[in-house]
Scaffold this motif. Sequence first.
Motif, mmCIF file in Angstrom:
data_model
loop_
_atom_site.group_PDB
_atom_site.id
_atom_site.type_symbol
_atom_site.label_atom_id
_atom_site.label_comp_id
_atom_site.label_asym_id
_atom_site.label_seq_id
_atom_site.Cartn_x
_atom_site.Cartn_y
_atom_site.Cartn_z
ATOM 1 N N MET A 1 -10.416 -13.875 -7.884
ATOM 2 C CA MET A 1 -10.829 -13.121 -6.760
ATOM 3 C C MET A 1 -12.516 -12.596 -6.759
ATOM 4 S SD MET A 1 -7.694 -10.166 -7.056
ATOM 5 C CE MET A 1 -8.556 -8.786 -6.211
ATOM 6 N N SER B 1 -2.158 -7.739 -8.713
ATOM 7 C CA SER B 1 -3.054 -8.786 -8.890
ATOM 8 C C SER B 1 -3.737 -9.224 -10.225
ATOM 9 C CB SER B 1 -4.032 -8.968 -7.753
ATOM 10 O OG SER B 1 -4.974 -7.694 -7.844
ATOM 11 N N ARG C 1 0.958 -1.208 -0.069
ATOM 12 C CA ARG C 1 -0.057 -0.027 0.045
ATOM 13 C C ARG C 1 0.868 1.162 0.003
ATOM 14 N NH1 ARG C 1 -3.536 -2.949 -1.743
ATOM 15 N NH2 ARG C 1 -5.494 -3.278 -0.672
HETATM 16 C C1 DGY Z 1 -5.543 -6.159 -2.929
HETATM 17 O O1 DGY Z 1 -6.136 -7.280 -3.267
HETATM 18 O O2 DGY Z 1 -5.343 -5.781 -1.845
HETATM 19 C C2 DGY Z 1 -4.572 -5.753 -4.008
HETATM 20 O O3 DGY Z 1 -4.029 -4.409 -3.742
HETATM 21 C C3 DGY Z 1 -5.372 -5.607 -5.234
HETATM 22 O O4 DGY Z 1 -5.609 -6.800 -5.733
#
Ligand code: DGY
Length: 325
Positions: free
Chosen positions: A297, A288, A238
């Motif tokens: 996801m 990702s 981050r």
């Molecule tokens: C997350 O999942 O936290 C990433 O930053 C984006 O996939």
Amino acid sequence: MTRWNVYVTNEIPQPALDLLAEHCDIEVNREGRVLSKPALLEKIRGRDAVLCLLTDLIDTEVLKAAAGTKIFANYAVGFNNIDIPSATELGIMISNTPGVLTDTTAEMAWALLFSVARRVAESDRYTREGKFEGWGPLLFLGQDVMNKTMGIIGAGRIGLSFAKRAPAFAMKVLYTGRAPNLQFEKETGGQFVNLETLLKTSDFVSIHTPLLPETFHLIGEKEFGLMKKTAILINTSRGPVVDELALVKALKSGEIWGAGLDVYEWEPKLAEGLSKLDNVTLCPHIASATIDTRTKMGLIAVSNILAAMKGELPPNCLNPEVYKK
Ligand code: DGY
């Protein structure tokens, strides 16, 4: 079972939307941009569940407006965009998408490292601009990655996956975190050191820690001062873990050699001067972003909603104390 009414704050891969639509009545924000706060407040009202993104700030105001909503399923492993204590107080479950993006994110950290060390993005720009006039002995000299020392900040899932690839380049692995992690050491041969030692002795430093109050600006002016002048910093975690203005200064002055960034302190804005620098590779938070991983996801976020709908504890619930049978 009554079909739930679910709001999805942005488009996500179609297989996940199809699965959700099979079981729930869904509305998807198809505007292609993050909803403004007033729009988000209006859209989430009266929903059983909300599938949200890391770009949606789910604060107390939003959570209060979502009276009756059972779950916010975040389409991310990170959840610093959500006020979890507030959600817990209001009895709303929060889930994330851990596991599936671990290796994909680690691969991207390696991609950034190679890009900076071997000046890939910089020399790509040069070549496209028609500046390549022939092979040169001093053209774009970079750094070897092999046989170097890799310093990893955060020995969680992604840090481990990243570290596991280091032996392929005959690298020494150092790591730091809250406490030594024996599994990490067993799998990587890594050695636990404090942050100061890691910064002073590593050739490359890769950040894999979540954003927490204690990791905000973990790397700033003082830390850049400890790093080698040849060091490269990689951040796929981050943005606010790094003091970005201090980073620009360190990159400009040659205090460190380069940086590869996928995340930014004021995302999507970049710190003044960052984009003018040649010794950085800058990506738009895509660590990702592979077709497989982003689909998985989505399916995980949906599975959390469907579990909640069936009265089960969502598999990735971050505040299970809220769950009522
Ligand atoms: C997350 O999942 O936290 C990433 O930053 C984006 O996939």
